[in-house]
Design an enzyme around this catalytic site. Structure first.
Site, PDB file in Angstrom:
ATOM      1  N   GLY A  67     -24.067  39.942  53.389  1.00 53.01           N
ATOM      2  CA  GLY A  67     -22.717  40.340  53.012  1.00 53.01           C
ATOM      3  C   GLY A  67     -23.075  41.945  53.458  1.00 53.01           C
TER       4      GLY A  67
ATOM      5  CB  THR B 214     -19.966  30.922  44.445  1.00 51.25           C
ATOM      6  OG1 THR B 214     -19.370  30.151  45.330  1.00 51.25           O
ATOM      7  CG2 THR B 214     -21.279  31.457  45.158  1.00 51.25           C
TER       8      THR B 214
ATOM      9  CE1 TYR C 237     -14.833  37.731  42.235  1.00 44.88           C
ATOM     10  CE2 TYR C 237     -13.206  39.501  42.548  1.00 44.88           C
ATOM     11  CZ  TYR C 237     -14.730  38.796  42.794  1.00 44.88           C
ATOM     12  OH  TYR C 237     -15.482  39.724  43.273  1.00 44.88           O
TER      13      TYR C 237
END
Ligand code: UDP
Length: 324
Positions: A10, A99, A153
């Site tokens: 990333g 995840t 989130y």
């Protein structure tokens, strides 16, 4: 030292990998390439100085066998693999929660098995919708309702923080939680919603810069190299274990001023287009109006003192896109 970076392909992970390779360490990466890219690692994998010192496993952190092997081999772990970007969270809510929660639990479980020190990358989203500034680690958190999925989130990353702190309390595992405030720099993609790469791409291609809402919302952007230096220093600091620390920048700016600045720095003929949040993200969206980091705690602990100005960061990003 052998360094394991989950999410190492990333944007932030690749800069961290580069810094450790430059320092002479071996870097192991696990990344499922969901939002990361091998292109981010190309400058390192093609550098003869780093050959035989960078090892990339393309796999999910939810695969027990891969993670078990890598955690066993490495000395320390940076856990950066996560669902990132507002667009990802809204488009793939279940996958993102899985995840972030199951992935982090697995990383912590294996770090505990081998007693490996681990830094968990968290986010300023965790604070929720405060208007006051600066945000400090002991502040309360304020979220919107569960019908507004953006908050999933924040909630999942908050659960990651609790899990890391619980491993520290329960097992004495050395865990560090770093709350990142809008990290930016070369290699960041605009594909998942991040504002600076989007605005720079728009300005360079002469398209309108798309401001969501009225542009009065503010952010304080953090230079990726400051984040990397802070990560490395925290890993070497015994007193960082069991702590939550903000890592942030210094210049609060409204999104409208940011757009104007990027148009000026690119000498672009682009105009600004205002897009209502509802049109950009649907009716169940809520933005954060303001986000300013308090960085006193990390300054005291490791002398963290970011100096690169936003103009300088933007110039680097613009230059990297003009070359690439
Ligand atoms: N934003 C914008 N136009 C874009 C992308 C983002 O106006 O094309 C706004 C977004 O609504 C937010 C700010 O820029 O207020 C920062 O967005 P980003 O997704 O980069 O970070 P976050 O929302 O996670 O702080």
């Amino acid at each position: 030292m052998k360094i394991l970076i989950t999410g190492g392909a990333g944007f932030i992970g690749s800069h961290l990998a580069e810094a450790y390779l430059e320092k002479g360490d071996d870097v192991y990466i696990i990344d499922d390439l969901s939002t990361g890219s091998l292109d981010n690692l190309q400058p390192m994998t093609s550098d003869p100085r780093f050959q035989n010192r960078i090892f990339v496993t393309v796999d999910t952190i939810l695969n027990h066998e891969s993670l078990l092997e890598l955690t066993g081999i490495c000395d320390v772990v940076f856990h950066l693999a996560a669902a990132v970007g507002v667009l990802t969270i809204l488009e793939k809510p279940l996958e993102s929660i899985r995840t972030n929660i199951q992935g982090t639990e697995k990383v912590l479980e294996l770090c505990n098995k081998f007693k490996k020190k681990v830094l968990i990358a968290s986010t300023s989203e965790v604070y929720g919708k405060h208007l006051h500034a600066p945000l400090v680690e002991t502040d309360n958190i304020i979220y919107g309702p569960s019908s507004k999925f953006r908050w999933s989130y924040a909630a999942s990353k908050l659960m990651d923080e609790f899990t890391a702190l619980a491993y520290y309390r329960t097992h004495g595992l050395k865990t560090i939680v770093a709350r990142l405030f809008n990290t930016v720099g070369p290699r960041q993609t605009g594909a998942y919603g991040m504002v600076i790469p989007r605005f720079v791409d728009q300005a360079l291609s002469g398209k309108p810069l798309t401001i969501y809402g009225d542009g009065s919302q503010t952010r304080t952007f953090t230079y990726v190299k400051d984040v990397v230096q802070a990560f490395m220093a925290l890993m070497e600091t015994d007193d960082a274990a069991g702590q939550v620390l903000n890592i942030g920048g210094i210049e609060e700016i409204s999104i409208r001023s940011l757009a104007e600045k990027i148009i000026e720095l690119t000498a672009s003929g682009s105009r600004i287009e205002y897009i209502p949040y509802e049109k950009a993200f649907g009716k169940d969206f809520e933005d954060m109006q303001r986000r300013v980091p308090g960085i006193e705690k990390i300054h005291k602990l490791i002398g963290y003192d970011p100096k690169t100005t936003l103009d300088e960061i933007l110039r680097q990003i613009i230059a990297s896109k003009q070359i690439g």
